[in-house]
Design a protein around this motif. Structure first.
Motif, mmCIF file in Angstrom:
data_model
loop_
_atom_site.group_PDB
_atom_site.id
_atom_site.type_symbol
_atom_site.label_atom_id
_atom_site.label_comp_id
_atom_site.label_asym_id
_atom_site.label_seq_id
_atom_site.Cartn_x
_atom_site.Cartn_y
_atom_site.Cartn_z
ATOM 1 N N GLN A 665 -128.302 31.272 15.725
ATOM 2 C CA GLN A 665 -128.300 30.099 14.850
ATOM 3 C C GLN A 665 -128.075 30.497 13.400
ATOM 4 O OE1 GLN A 665 -132.015 28.159 15.661
ATOM 5 N NE2 GLN A 665 -131.343 27.360 17.660
ATOM 6 N N GLN A 666 -128.656 31.615 12.978
ATOM 7 C CA GLN A 666 -128.436 32.083 11.611
ATOM 8 C C GLN A 666 -126.995 32.549 11.410
ATOM 9 O OE1 GLN A 666 -130.533 31.961 9.033
ATOM 10 N NE2 GLN A 666 -132.102 30.969 10.295
ATOM 11 N N LEU A 667 -126.414 33.170 12.463
ATOM 12 C CA LEU A 667 -125.036 33.625 12.352
ATOM 13 C C LEU A 667 -124.042 32.484 12.384
ATOM 14 C CD1 LEU A 667 -125.080 36.755 14.712
ATOM 15 C CD2 LEU A 667 -124.905 36.776 12.224
ATOM 16 N N GLY A 668 -124.345 31.469 13.147
ATOM 17 C CA GLY A 668 -123.411 30.363 13.303
ATOM 18 C C GLY A 668 -122.450 30.540 14.454
ATOM 19 N N PHE A 669 -122.619 31.595 15.259
ATOM 20 C CA PHE A 669 -121.784 31.815 16.438
ATOM 21 C C PHE A 669 -122.599 32.620 17.454
ATOM 22 C CE2 PHE A 669 -120.918 35.258 13.488
ATOM 23 C CZ PHE A 669 -121.064 36.389 14.277
ATOM 24 N N ALA A 670 -122.136 32.595 18.711
ATOM 25 C CA ALA A 670 -122.850 33.266 19.795
ATOM 26 C C ALA A 670 -122.512 34.748 19.822
ATOM 27 C CB ALA A 670 -122.504 32.623 21.138
ATOM 28 N N LEU A 671 -123.509 35.549 20.117
ATOM 29 C CA LEU A 671 -123.300 36.986 20.252
ATOM 30 C C LEU A 671 -122.600 37.302 21.571
ATOM 31 C CD1 LEU A 671 -126.754 38.296 18.981
ATOM 32 C CD2 LEU A 671 -124.567 38.441 17.788
ATOM 33 N N PRO A 672 -121.937 38.469 21.677
ATOM 34 C CA PRO A 672 -121.322 38.854 22.959
ATOM 35 C C PRO A 672 -122.365 38.942 24.067
ATOM 36 C CG PRO A 672 -120.517 40.246 21.185
ATOM 37 C CD PRO A 672 -121.641 39.435 20.610
ATOM 38 N N ALA A 673 -121.923 38.610 25.286
ATOM 39 C CA ALA A 673 -122.837 38.597 26.430
ATOM 40 C C ALA A 673 -123.382 39.990 26.700
ATOM 41 C CB ALA A 673 -122.120 38.064 27.664
ATOM 42 N N GLN A 674 -124.670 40.040 27.063
ATOM 43 C CA GLN A 674 -125.306 41.322 27.372
ATOM 44 C C GLN A 674 -125.034 41.766 28.802
ATOM 45 O OE1 GLN A 674 -129.278 39.889 26.042
ATOM 46 N NE2 GLN A 674 -129.332 41.781 24.837
ATOM 47 N N THR A 675 -124.845 40.816 29.712
ATOM 48 C CA THR A 675 -124.601 41.120 31.118
ATOM 49 C C THR A 675 -123.390 40.342 31.596
ATOM 50 O OG1 THR A 675 -126.135 39.362 31.824
ATOM 51 C CG2 THR A 675 -127.039 41.589 31.572
ATOM 52 N N ASP A 676 -122.798 40.835 32.694
ATOM 53 C CA ASP A 676 -121.673 40.120 33.290
ATOM 54 C C ASP A 676 -122.173 39.149 34.347
ATOM 55 O OD1 ASP A 676 -122.467 41.784 35.305
ATOM 56 O OD2 ASP A 676 -120.702 43.084 35.241
ATOM 57 N N GLU A 677 -121.250 38.624 35.124
ATOM 58 C CA GLU A 677 -121.614 37.633 36.141
ATOM 59 C C GLU A 677 -122.504 38.209 37.225
ATOM 60 O OE1 GLU A 677 -118.010 36.085 37.651
ATOM 61 O OE2 GLU A 677 -117.414 35.080 35.798
ATOM 62 N N SER A 678 -122.377 39.515 37.464
ATOM 63 C CA SER A 678 -123.184 40.146 38.514
ATOM 64 C C SER A 678 -124.544 40.601 38.019
ATOM 65 C CB SER A 678 -122.425 41.341 39.098
ATOM 66 O OG SER A 678 -122.185 42.312 38.090
ATOM 67 N N GLY A 679 -124.830 40.412 36.711
ATOM 68 C CA GLY A 679 -126.109 40.843 36.169
ATOM 69 C C GLY A 679 -126.117 42.266 35.657
ATOM 70 N N GLU A 680 -124.970 42.961 35.703
ATOM 71 C CA GLU A 680 -124.895 44.326 35.206
ATOM 72 C C GLU A 680 -124.741 44.325 33.689
ATOM 73 O OE1 GLU A 680 -125.349 46.957 36.986
ATOM 74 O OE2 GLU A 680 -125.463 45.905 38.911
ATOM 75 N N ASP A 681 -125.301 45.345 33.043
ATOM 76 C CA ASP A 681 -125.210 45.458 31.589
ATOM 77 C C ASP A 681 -123.762 45.684 31.164
ATOM 78 O OD1 ASP A 681 -127.928 45.161 31.430
ATOM 79 O OD2 ASP A 681 -128.334 47.313 31.381
ATOM 80 N N VAL A 682 -123.403 45.032 30.053
ATOM 81 C CA VAL A 682 -122.063 45.156 29.498
ATOM 82 C C VAL A 682 -122.140 46.000 28.238
ATOM 83 C CG1 VAL A 682 -120.099 43.927 28.523
ATOM 84 C CG2 VAL A 682 -121.352 42.943 30.445
ATOM 85 N N ASN A 683 -121.352 47.041 28.160
ATOM 86 C CA ASN A 683 -121.326 47.905 26.983
ATOM 87 C C ASN A 683 -120.485 47.263 25.883
ATOM 88 O OD1 ASN A 683 -122.860 49.901 28.270
ATOM 89 N ND2 ASN A 683 -121.032 50.816 29.194
#
Length: 844
Positions: A665-683
């Motif tokens: 909310q402070q940034l005004g945009f969404a951060l990149p996703a932490q996980t993919d559709e399978s629940g694995e961490d995204v680098n």
């Protein structure tokens, strides 16, 4: 008459005509219209997978059969030594009871069981490792894992195990026979194909003696020719002919004779086989350059490259039954398709591997020889023979003497001992028996057939020590298991490919997850691999490995996923439904906060999801933790601390998600996703992280300031609304008013004292004036005679005046000091009062 292709060899000398540059004129006379006719020969319509032998000429087929049979004979000769070793070693299994007549009738015919023991142990251990109760297949996702791919992998794994366990009834027996042949000869083959009669895939065991390859071949993939020797009954051949798989031709009666190798194998295994009424069929995977079907380049010119075909020949009549292309229609490179899988025990110098016959054959022969010597020596020692005089007669001497029996003896002369001379047979040699034990012990260790002596190991030994002992003992077994794993993976890939090509779009049952109408799609997006672990040959080795991990996890449990570790341990042990016994966090689905509280109280895992209302979840969870009824009941629960820790961990998970939302909310945009559709961490890419870091720092500082201001405002509001704080403020106001009144009274008293001082000074001055006037009057009246007295008196008066003035000044100074001291005392008392009130407020 139009001819598209020539199916027979061109006539001799035709090339001389082709070399003539002169044009040859051909004149065709057509009959008149009445007798005109038109004859057209159409090429038979043969599909890509069709039987080319149906349209090839008999002469071409016969020449092809003769050439291939000659090559087959050469291949047999090239492996004659290997086959002889294999045939001779079959006798050492001891499967046939031998009645020996040498050196005497009834001599010992026992075989030492070292070879059979190692073979049976290998078959049993490998069968349990490669074919568990839940099925031999597991799946591996190709590429990125997604929830859809995970569901597809689960469905393919369930379907493949269903096919192997329920549909393919022959698979388990064939697999066990394959392991027996693999351990014995060192080679075993599986033939994977689509059975037109059963209308499904099939995988059958092919003994090593039935697969023939040329000398110098290193693998089935690179071999120029692979021949499968089959025995089929007349009815089986007829069924395949009617199905269109073979040519429908008349065959002579089968050649009932067995070759020498077949006779020896049957004899060594305890069978008496002199004839076989089945046809001997050779199925050859071979590279050929067939006329009319040559490999062409882009200009349509033959390249001379041989293409892969499968040619089936009935050996007795040299009849070609089928010729089929052995590459995929859409394969431009025309790569050879594989239908066989080679299982190897211990690789050697060539194509054929070495088995237990080659490894333990000499040990088994030695053990058999020494064992027979020991038994025969014991027999001779217990029932010795010798010489007797010709005239000595024993009644019933043809039968042995029974215990407690005495027989009549006719002695020609002298005593009995003088007429009998027993031969000096010795007892079985103790040295020979010890040598036998030593050699057999070394044989077991060499073949990894010995049992691990658990009694020699300390129960307090570290897990690492136990693993080292197991690894050293099972090193050879582990390597063999890794080779079997590799071959099984190839077999499962062939089965998966056949199922995907020939199956319908629907599953035969309702899958647990997903639609039943996506069977083909599922099989194209996953790989199938054996369920066995190539790094752990036995269950004991797997258990020890997990015990080592559990021991490490006890020192730092926060670093490990304990539920996953325990579930894998149950799966290794073979406990069914381990997923239901130990649910994992990733198995959880989104639920409401009340259900999450219930799961925590019951010890079930809970998980927060990014899209949930985290503030509402945190409020519900905190309310439950502050509920006095729940807390009072948890006090008597031995798992109270663990439950509270689990609840706090879950609240922290929601708190982390909420903090991320506020930063966004402070940034005004969404951060990149932490996980993919399978629940694995995204680098996150480094360049993206570098750009985000300064923006996140500013957003975090703004959020901190906002939260601090909000916290201060809430604190002030709480103080203003607190009645105790209001009473304290009123009391402070009253004390301040009282202090002000005291200060005003002190000032008034000082002013009064100043006025009194001024009045006293005025009185003294008036008295001085009166005294002066009086003295003047006395001086005037008494005259000059009293001037001396008057002067002295005047001096006295001046002295008194100085003393009075000094006293007045001292009095004024005393009043000023007294005023200053009282003012300082009042200020000191006020400060002490304020400090005490402040300390009292802080203490409250």
């Amino acid at each position: 008459m139009a001819i598209d292709k020539s199916l027979s060899q061109a006539p001799m000398g035709l090339e001389s005509l082709l070399g003539n540059d002169e044009e040859i004129g051909i004149e065709i006379e057509l009959p008149d219209e009445e007798g005109s006719f038109e004859e057209e020969v159409e090429s038979p319509d043969i599909s890509f997978d069709g039987n080319l032998a149906e349209i090839m000429g008999e002469g071409d087929l016969q020449m092809l059969a003769q050439e291939l049979l000659s090559d087959y004979s050469d291949d047999l000769d090239s492996r004659k030594d290997w086959m002889q070793t294999y045939v001779d070693g079959l006798e050492l299994l001891g499967l046939k009871i031998e009645e020996r007549s040498e050196p005497w009738e009834g001599a010992c015919g026992i075989y030492h069981p070292i070879l059979a023991e190692a073979l049976i142990k290998f078959q049993a251990e490998t069968m349990m490792a490669t074919f568990p109760a839940q099925g031999p297949v597991r799946t591996q996702i190709i590429g990125k894992e997604t929830p859809a791919k995970k569901e597809s992998a689960s469905r393919v794994q369930a379907d493949m195990n269903y096919q192997l366990l329920d549909k393919m009834k022959e698979y388990r027996p064939e697999h066990e026979r394959m392991l027996w042949g693999l351990g014995l000869s060192g080679n075993a083959f599986k033939k994977v194909y689509f059975d037109p009669h059963l209308q499904r895939q099939a995988s059958v065991y092919v003994p090593a003696e039935d697969i023939v390859v040329p000398y110098g071949a290193s693998s089935l993939q690179t071999a120029e020719r692979v021949t499968h020797t089959m025995r089929k009954t007349e009815n089986e051949l007829r069924r395949l002919m009617v199905a269109g798989f073979y040519r429908d031709v008349e065959l002579n009666e089968p050649d009932n004779d067995l070759d020498e190798v077949e006779k020896k194998i049957a004899e060594k295994l305890g069978f008496r086989a002199t004839m076989d009424s089945r046809y001997k069929v050779l199925e050859m995977m071979v590279d050929l350059d067939l006329p009319g079907y040559e490999d062409l380049d882009d200009d349509g010119i033959p390249t001379g490259i041989k293409l892969p075909y499968i040619v089936t020949i009935e050996k007795g009549t040299t009849t070609v039954l089928s010729v089929r292309r052995n590459w995929k229609e859409d394969d431009e490179t025309k790569q050879k398709r594989q239908h066989f899988v080679h299982y190897g025990y211990i690789p050697g110098f060539g194509f054929y591997c070495f088995g237990l016959i080659h490894i333990l054959g000499a040990y088994a022969k030695f053990g058999t020889s020494v064992t027979r010597q020991l038994v025969d020596a014991g027999t001779l020692s217990n029932l010795p023979g010798g010489f007797k005089t010709r005239g000595l007669r024993v009644k019933g001497d043809d039968t042995p003497i029974a215990p407690g029996e005495f027989r009549d003896v006719d002695v020609p002369s002298g005593a009995i001992k003088d007429n009998i001379l027993p031969l000096p047979y010795k007892e079985p040699s103790l040295v020979l028996a010890q040598l036998l034990d030593k050699v057999i012990e070394e044989a077991r260790a060499f073949a990894s057939a010995g049992d691990l002596k658990i009694s020699d190991m300390s129960s307090q030994a570290p897990v690492g020590t136990t693993m080292a002992i197991l690894e050293r003992t099972l090193k050879m077994t582990s390597a063999i298991q890794a080779r079997i794993y590799y071959s099984m993976q190839q077999e499962f890939e062939l089965l998966k490919e056949i199922i995907a090509e020939n199956c319908s779009n629907d599953y035969e049952y309702e899958p647990e997850e997903g639609d039943r109408q996506i069977k083909k799609e599922d099989y194209h997006c996953v790989d199938v691999i054996p369920v066995s672990d190539p790094n752990a040959a036995t269950m004991a080795q797997k258990i020890v490995q997990y015990q080592a991990v559990l021991q490490l996890a006890q020192n730092a449990p926060q670093l490990y996923n304990m539920p996953l570790l325990h579930r894998q341990m149950l799966e290794v042990i073979g406990v069914k439904h381990a997923d239901k016994l130990i649910p994992l966090e990733e198995d959880k689905k989104p639920t409401d906060p009340v259900s999450e509280n219930q799961n925590v109280l019951m010890g079930k895992p809970v998980k927060a999801f990014a899209y949930q209302n985290h503030q509402a979840h945190i409020q519900v969870h905190m309310s439950a933790m502050q509920d006095p009824k729940i807390m009072s009941l948890l006090q008597n629960n031995p798992m109270s601390q663990q439950l509270q820790a689990a609840m706090m961990a879950h609240i922290n998970e929601h708190l982390g998600f909420e903090y991320r939302v506020q930063i966004e909310q402070q940034l005004g945009f969404a951060l990149p996703a932490q996980t993919d559709e399978s629940g694995e961490d995204v680098n996150m890419p480094p360049e993206v992280e570098a750009q985000l870091a300064p923006m996140l720092a500013q957003a975090a500082q703004r959020l901190l300031q906002n939260n601090q201001a909000e916290a201060q405002q809430q604190q002030n509001q709480q103080k203003a609304q607190d009645p105790l704080v209001q009473l304290q403020q009123q009391e402070m106001q009253l004390k301040q008013q009282e202090l002000q009144m005291k200060q005003q009274q002190s000032q008034a008293e000082i002013q009064i004292k100043q006025q009194q001082l001024q009045i006293e000074q005025a009185r003294i001055q008036s008295q001085h004036d009166v005294a002066l006037q009086t003295q003047q009057m006395i001086a005037e009246t008494k005259g000059k005679q009293m001037q001396v007295d008057a002067a002295s008196k005047l001096a006295d008066l001046h002295q008194q005046k100085g003393e009075v003035k000094i006293d007045a000044l001292k009095h004024v100074a005393d009043l000023q000091n007294e005023r200053k001291l009282k003012k300082e005392e009042m200020l000191h008392e006020g400060m002490q009062h304020m400090v005490s009130e402040e300390n009292k407020r802080k203490g409250e």
